[in-house]
Motif scaffolding. Structure first.
Motif, PDB file in Angstrom:
ATOM      1  N   THR A 241      -7.460  -5.450  -4.373  1.00  0.00           N
ATOM      2  CA  THR A 241      -7.966  -6.126  -3.176  1.00  0.00           C
ATOM      3  C   THR A 241      -6.967  -6.010  -2.039  1.00  0.00           C
ATOM      4  O   THR A 241      -7.337  -5.722  -0.895  1.00  0.00           O
ATOM      5  CB  THR A 241      -8.257  -7.609  -3.481  1.00  0.00           C
ATOM      6  OG1 THR A 241      -9.244  -7.688  -4.502  1.00  0.00           O
ATOM      7  CG2 THR A 241      -8.745  -8.340  -2.238  1.00  0.00           C
ATOM      8  N   ASN A 242      -5.707  -6.206  -2.346  1.00  0.00           N
ATOM      9  CA  ASN A 242      -4.658  -6.067  -1.335  1.00  0.00           C
ATOM     10  C   ASN A 242      -4.629  -4.640  -0.791  1.00  0.00           C
ATOM     11  O   ASN A 242      -4.493  -4.416   0.409  1.00  0.00           O
ATOM     12  CB  ASN A 242      -3.310  -6.454  -1.946  1.00  0.00           C
ATOM     13  CG  ASN A 242      -2.287  -6.808  -0.900  1.00  0.00           C
ATOM     14  OD1 ASN A 242      -2.608  -7.354   0.142  1.00  0.00           O
ATOM     15  ND2 ASN A 242      -1.032  -6.501  -1.178  1.00  0.00           N
ATOM     16  N   LYS A 243      -4.776  -3.674  -1.684  1.00  0.00           N
ATOM     17  CA  LYS A 243      -4.784  -2.269  -1.272  1.00  0.00           C
ATOM     18  C   LYS A 243      -5.980  -1.972  -0.356  1.00  0.00           C
ATOM     19  O   LYS A 243      -5.850  -1.287   0.660  1.00  0.00           O
ATOM     20  CB  LYS A 243      -4.832  -1.369  -2.508  1.00  0.00           C
ATOM     21  CG  LYS A 243      -4.748   0.111  -2.194  1.00  0.00           C
ATOM     22  CD  LYS A 243      -4.574   0.929  -3.461  1.00  0.00           C
ATOM     23  CE  LYS A 243      -5.926   1.210  -4.056  1.00  0.00           C
ATOM     24  NZ  LYS A 243      -5.900   2.156  -5.176  1.00  0.00           N
ATOM     25  N   SER A 244      -7.141  -2.530  -0.703  1.00  0.00           N
ATOM     26  CA  SER A 244      -8.342  -2.334   0.101  1.00  0.00           C
ATOM     27  C   SER A 244      -8.175  -2.936   1.499  1.00  0.00           C
ATOM     28  O   SER A 244      -8.552  -2.321   2.507  1.00  0.00           O
ATOM     29  CB  SER A 244      -9.541  -2.961  -0.606  1.00  0.00           C
ATOM     30  OG  SER A 244     -10.679  -2.895   0.194  1.00  0.00           O
ATOM     31  N   ILE A 245      -7.612  -4.140   1.556  1.00  0.00           N
ATOM     32  CA  ILE A 245      -7.386  -4.786   2.856  1.00  0.00           C
ATOM     33  C   ILE A 245      -6.420  -3.964   3.702  1.00  0.00           C
ATOM     34  O   ILE A 245      -6.656  -3.741   4.898  1.00  0.00           O
ATOM     35  CB  ILE A 245      -6.849  -6.219   2.653  1.00  0.00           C
ATOM     36  CG1 ILE A 245      -7.944  -7.114   2.085  1.00  0.00           C
ATOM     37  CG2 ILE A 245      -6.295  -6.796   3.950  1.00  0.00           C
ATOM     38  CD1 ILE A 245      -7.454  -8.461   1.607  1.00  0.00           C
TER      39      ILE A 245
END
Length: 154
Positions: free
Chosen positions: A140-144
């Motif tokens: 999720t952090n990578k996607s953001i």
């Protein structure tokens, strides 16, 4: 909050859960081990976690103009999870009457580890789910971050 802070917290959780998975797997594998190098049956091990300080956040330059609630946020430190220790369970072994067993005592009883494989499997599943939750957090952090970079490019 720094660019990599979310990744750091997620990877600390994955590392801690990986250690837990290894210890629980060893417990399951040795549930029937009646003789170790130390003598006696295998002793169950458990992982003790602790909160660890990853690094300090930047301090605010002028405390006079910061609201008290905002000051608490700025003084917050990034925390993750780590393995504090691996402890041996001192539960009494389970004694079974097996006079033909090579590890039987003079009365014919064999000391088996006090390990319940069902409980260990539940611990293993819980550790696996926690590991997967940390992977989801990392992704999720990578996607953001990816979407943020896309916006900045465009």
């Amino acid at each position: 909050m720094g660019f990599f802070d979310g990744y750091d917290v997620a990877t600390s959780g994955m590392s801690a859960q990986r250690t837990r998975i290894n210890i629980v797997s060893a417990n399951i594998a040795n549930a029937q081990t009646t003789h170790t190098a130390d003598g006696g049956p295998y002793k169950k091990q458990d992982v003790v976690f602790e909160e660890v300080l990853m690094h300090k956040s930047k301090e605010a330059n002028n405390d006079d103009f910061i609201e008290e609630s905002q000051k608490d946020i700025n003084d917050a430190k990034l925390r993750g999870v780590g393995v504090k220790s691996i402890v041996q369970n001192d539960a009494e072994p389970i004694m079974r009457y097996e006079p033909a067993h090579p590890d039987a005592n003079k009365d014919g009883y064999v000391a088996y580890p006090n390990i319940n494989p069902v409980i260990e499997m539940v611990n293993l599943i819980e550790a696996q789910r926690s590991y997967e939750a940390n992977i989801a957090s990392f992704n999720t952090n990578k996607s953001i971050d990816t979407k943020t970079l896309d916006i900045l490019k465009g």
